[in-house]
Design a protein around this motif. Structure first.
Motif, mmCIF file in Angstrom:
data_model
loop_
_atom_site.group_PDB
_atom_site.id
_atom_site.type_symbol
_atom_site.label_atom_id
_atom_site.label_comp_id
_atom_site.label_asym_id
_atom_site.label_seq_id
_atom_site.Cartn_x
_atom_site.Cartn_y
_atom_site.Cartn_z
ATOM 1 N N THR A 134 65.468 60.311 99.806
ATOM 2 C CA THR A 134 64.401 61.457 99.662
ATOM 3 C C THR A 134 63.033 60.874 99.078
ATOM 4 O O THR A 134 61.877 61.232 99.827
ATOM 5 N N PHE A 135 63.196 59.798 98.328
ATOM 6 C CA PHE A 135 61.830 59.107 97.816
ATOM 7 C C PHE A 135 61.361 58.438 99.095
ATOM 8 O O PHE A 135 60.080 58.664 99.208
ATOM 9 N N VAL A 136 61.988 57.793 99.869
ATOM 10 C CA VAL A 136 61.435 57.092 101.151
ATOM 11 C C VAL A 136 60.851 58.154 101.949
ATOM 12 O O VAL A 136 59.381 57.741 102.524
ATOM 13 N N LEU A 137 61.387 59.292 102.091
ATOM 14 C CA LEU A 137 60.495 60.336 103.065
ATOM 15 C C LEU A 137 59.233 60.814 102.487
ATOM 16 O O LEU A 137 58.337 61.058 103.316
ATOM 17 N N ILE A 138 59.201 61.090 101.326
ATOM 18 C CA ILE A 138 58.076 61.518 100.577
ATOM 19 C C ILE A 138 57.298 60.523 100.744
ATOM 20 O O ILE A 138 55.935 61.016 101.099
ATOM 21 N N LEU A 139 57.254 59.416 100.469
ATOM 22 C CA LEU A 139 56.472 58.276 100.367
ATOM 23 C C LEU A 139 55.947 58.065 101.755
ATOM 24 O O LEU A 139 54.576 57.815 102.075
ATOM 25 N N GLY A 140 56.543 58.118 102.966
ATOM 26 C CA GLY A 140 56.129 58.045 104.186
ATOM 27 C C GLY A 140 55.157 59.137 104.451
ATOM 28 O O GLY A 140 54.235 59.007 105.182
ATOM 29 N N GLY A 141 55.697 60.514 104.088
ATOM 30 C CA GLY A 141 54.638 61.433 104.128
ATOM 31 C C GLY A 141 53.259 61.272 103.734
ATOM 32 O O GLY A 141 52.185 61.499 104.302
ATOM 33 N N ILE A 142 53.135 60.518 102.280
ATOM 34 C CA ILE A 142 52.054 60.332 101.829
ATOM 35 C C ILE A 142 51.162 59.490 102.408
ATOM 36 O O ILE A 142 50.025 59.559 102.838
ATOM 37 N N ILE A 143 51.691 58.311 102.952
ATOM 38 C CA ILE A 143 51.237 57.439 103.703
ATOM 39 C C ILE A 143 50.564 57.830 105.170
ATOM 40 O O ILE A 143 49.483 57.564 105.465
ATOM 41 N N GLY A 144 51.282 58.848 105.690
ATOM 42 C CA GLY A 144 50.756 59.515 107.067
ATOM 43 C C GLY A 144 49.656 60.232 106.584
ATOM 44 O O GLY A 144 48.642 60.148 107.622
ATOM 45 N N VAL A 145 49.411 60.922 105.807
ATOM 46 C CA VAL A 145 48.445 61.769 105.462
ATOM 47 C C VAL A 145 47.048 60.818 105.043
ATOM 48 O O VAL A 145 46.059 61.250 105.486
ATOM 49 N N ILE A 146 47.428 59.631 104.176
ATOM 50 C CA ILE A 146 46.210 58.845 104.113
ATOM 51 C C ILE A 146 45.754 58.127 105.255
ATOM 52 O O ILE A 146 44.398 58.170 105.181
ATOM 53 N N ASN A 147 46.601 57.814 106.174
ATOM 54 C CA ASN A 147 46.187 57.224 107.606
ATOM 55 C C ASN A 147 45.544 58.244 108.091
ATOM 56 O O ASN A 147 44.509 57.850 108.861
ATOM 57 N N LYS A 148 45.766 59.484 108.222
ATOM 58 C CA LYS A 148 45.064 60.642 109.003
ATOM 59 C C LYS A 148 43.677 60.601 108.470
ATOM 60 O O LYS A 148 42.628 60.804 109.085
ATOM 61 N N THR A 149 43.484 60.676 107.149
ATOM 62 C CA THR A 149 42.079 60.822 106.424
ATOM 63 C C THR A 149 41.193 59.635 106.925
ATOM 64 O O THR A 149 39.975 59.559 106.698
ATOM 65 N N GLY A 150 41.726 58.520 107.160
ATOM 66 C CA GLY A 150 40.937 57.241 107.662
ATOM 67 C C GLY A 150 40.794 56.588 106.287
ATOM 68 O O GLY A 150 39.800 55.793 106.425
ATOM 69 N N ALA A 151 41.268 56.844 105.154
ATOM 70 C CA ALA A 151 40.936 56.129 103.923
ATOM 71 C C ALA A 151 41.214 54.657 103.965
ATOM 72 O O ALA A 151 40.178 53.720 103.649
ATOM 73 N N PHE A 152 42.338 54.366 104.565
ATOM 74 C CA PHE A 152 42.532 53.011 104.772
ATOM 75 C C PHE A 152 41.710 52.116 105.442
ATOM 76 O O PHE A 152 41.052 51.081 105.270
ATOM 77 N N ASN A 153 41.294 52.880 106.664
ATOM 78 C CA ASN A 153 40.166 52.040 107.801
ATOM 79 C C ASN A 153 38.997 51.935 107.171
ATOM 80 O O ASN A 153 38.442 50.865 107.433
ATOM 81 N N ALA A 154 38.548 53.013 106.416
ATOM 82 C CA ALA A 154 37.339 53.235 105.838
ATOM 83 C C ALA A 154 37.168 52.123 104.852
ATOM 84 O O ALA A 154 35.879 51.391 104.614
ATOM 85 N N GLY A 155 38.003 52.048 104.088
ATOM 86 C CA GLY A 155 38.043 50.975 102.819
ATOM 87 C C GLY A 155 37.945 49.581 103.478
ATOM 88 O O GLY A 155 37.117 48.790 103.076
ATOM 89 N N MET A 156 38.845 49.389 104.354
ATOM 90 C CA MET A 156 38.469 47.937 105.343
ATOM 91 C C MET A 156 37.270 47.692 105.956
ATOM 92 O O MET A 156 36.688 46.819 105.686
ATOM 93 N N ASN A 157 36.506 48.889 106.295
ATOM 94 C CA ASN A 157 35.420 48.744 107.116
ATOM 95 C C ASN A 157 34.421 48.630 106.107
ATOM 96 O O ASN A 157 33.199 47.708 106.404
#
Length: 515
Positions: A134-157
């Motif tokens: 259950t924890f793994v699936l919830i964490l995966g969902g959060i990472i998916g949302v953050i990736n969609k917002t572009g926060a990871f990529n924007a921070g790197m850029n």
């Protein structure tokens, strides 16, 4: 016309674990059943002694099996564990009593029973691992949302734009941040998105594409190898070993800091050599091809603006791991509480992500599905443990291994364990799957040779982590494919670094045996 021979393809983690499951079932017909006497700590500061061949429930029915929990009792049982580790909840699972092994008379099932056990084990494994899944699936969902917002990529850029012309510092900062991601939440597959951004930047600075691979992949690998609070490796391994994941944190921090510095220094040394003399590049023969492919591409800066919303998203995400550490360490949290924490974070993300309801849910589900494979591996691996437990061969294997290592010194023992986990990590690249599969057998060996169980967790963490630098069953081939670099060139680049980090791991494990 002669048919082309199919190239050998190494099986997936699922198939490997199923093969292991079949092999273990086969071994149950050759390895005799047996059990150690165990002790179980109770909340009323007593121990329940569970004799070999008796269940804990039956043992508790006899008052003679309940004794006061103190250091003198542990000393008499030759159990080299401080009583405080039971009292503070660091060790929750039953501990085997050295020298108490007894062979049991157990009949093995016939063909129909064996097939039934094989089919039931993975299902039982998933059922028993539901809190972790259950924890793994919830964490995966959060990472998916953050990736969609572009926060990871924007921070790197944002970092790359600030450090334009100072790419050496870009290597340092990016590697460090990715290593932090690896050590906290197992940042790995998500890093694939960084290559299209960083490869052109490094190549424009006079480096080669291999520098981008090294900066990203080595950062992720050393972070995951030196996991400190990574729920997919050290937390699961410690939980299965019966200890708190904060035990042994000091050595893990040393490995994280020194290992990350080694990776960064190694990458910078190569990068600067290539910048001064491009013919020194290990992929010099691909220079024109790679420049034609990457340097003609441009980055849409409008999509990579690191705005306030994205900063808040990453801050909330990072803060959740800080809370998790305090929850487990000081408040006695388990995976139910941790999952509840991240579920709460999910609702916060929904409010600040800027995504509409359908998009948010869709990305959360997509992110969770990306880690569904991890969840299934956990269940399958637990199924192997169930087969071993039902057949009562786990203690027999532990008994045989303990006889083999009992004459070893702490340093020799920890070194042997390190190489054992390197081998296991090659065949089972899933850190969580390997943890659940191996810890119930390996962790009690620490009690036999008189070292902390946290050292076994470190041997697992560092052994399976270092092989991830090159194992074809892991992420390395996908990363190399992003920039069209062959596996043999990567091996030539990374092998000296692996040897150095491996030596560091052996030294730290040896020191840990005496601390």
């Amino acid at each position: 016309m002669e048919k082309k021979k199919k190239k050998f393809s190494f099986p997936s983690a699922y198939t490997v674990i199923l093969i292991v499951l079949l092999l273990v079932m086969g071994l149950t017909y050759f390895i005799p059943a047996g059990k150690f006497e165990t002790i179980q700590y109770n909340d009323d500061k007593t121990f329940t002694i569970v004799p070999a061949g008796m269940t804990e429930e039956d043992a508790k029915k006899d008052a003679a099996n309940t004794v006061p929990a103190d250091q003198e009792f542990l000393k008499n049982k030759d159990i080299k564990i401080d009583i405080s580790k039971f009292e503070d909840g660091s060790i929750k699972k039953p501990v085997a009593v050295p020298g108490s092994y007894k062979e049991l008379d157990e009949k093995r099932p016939g063909l129909f029973g064996a097939v039934k056990n094989f089919l039931h084990a993975p299902i039982q494994g998933l059922a028993q691992s539901i809190e972790i899944v259950t924890f793994v699936l919830i964490l995966g969902g959060i990472i998916g949302v953050i990736n969609k917002t572009g926060a990871f990529n924007a921070g790197m850029n944002a970092l790359s734009l600030r450090l334009k012309g100072k790419e050496k510092w870009l290597i340092i900062i990016i590697s460090t941040l990715i290593a932090i991601g690896g050590t906290t939440f197992g940042l790995a597959e998500e890093t694939v998105a960084f290559y299209p951004i960083l490869v052109p930047i490094f190549m424009a600075a006079g480096y080669d594409a291999l520098v981008a691979i090294a900066t990203i992949y080595l950062g992720s690998s050393i972070g995951s190898m030196a996991s400190t609070v990574n729920p997919f490796s050290v937390v699961i391994a410690s939980n299965t070993a019966g200890i708190n994941f904060t035990d042994g944190m000091g050595l893990r921090l040393v490995m994280l800091v020194v290992g990350t510095i080694m990776c960064i220094a190694y990458t910078i040394r190569y990068a600067e050599r290539v910048r001064k003399n491009p013919s020194e590049s290990l992929i010099f023969d691909q220079k024109e091809e790679l420049e034609a492919h990457f340097l003609k591409e441009t980055v849409d800066e409008k999509e990579l603006i690191f705005d306030v919303r994205k900063k808040i998203l990453l801050t909330v995400f990072a803060a959740s791991f800080v809370i998790m550490v305090f929850g487990v360490k000081d408040w006695g949290w388990g995976f139910v509480e941790i999952s509840a924490l991240f579920l709460g974070v999910t609702f916060i993300m929904a409010a600040i992500s800027g995504l509409d309801e359908k998009s948010f849910v869709g990305e959360f589900i997509a992110g969770a599905s990306d880690l569904l494979g991890v969840a299934l591996v956990i269940g399958l691996a637990r199924g192997v443990t169930i087969i071993m437990e039902d057949a009562k061969i786990s203690d027999t294997l532990m008994f045989w291994l303990s006889n083999g290592v009992s004459h070893m010194s702490g340093v020799v023992f920890t070194t042997v364990m390190f190489f054992v986990f390197i081998l296991l990590g090659f065949f089972i690249p899933s850190s969580s799957g390997l943890a659940v599969l191996s810890m119930p057998v390996m962790a009690p060996l620490a009690d036999v040779v008189g070292i902390d169980r946290a050292i076994i967790v470190d041997a697992y963490n560092w052994g399976q982590g270092i092989i991830s630098f090159i194992t074809p069953t892991g992420l390395v081939l996908a990363s190399l494919a992003m920039v069209n670099i062959s596996f043999d060139k990567w091996l030539k680049f990374v092998t000296p670094l692996m040897i150095a980090i491996g030596a560091l791991a052996i030294i730290l494990l040896g020191l840990g045996a005496y601390i």
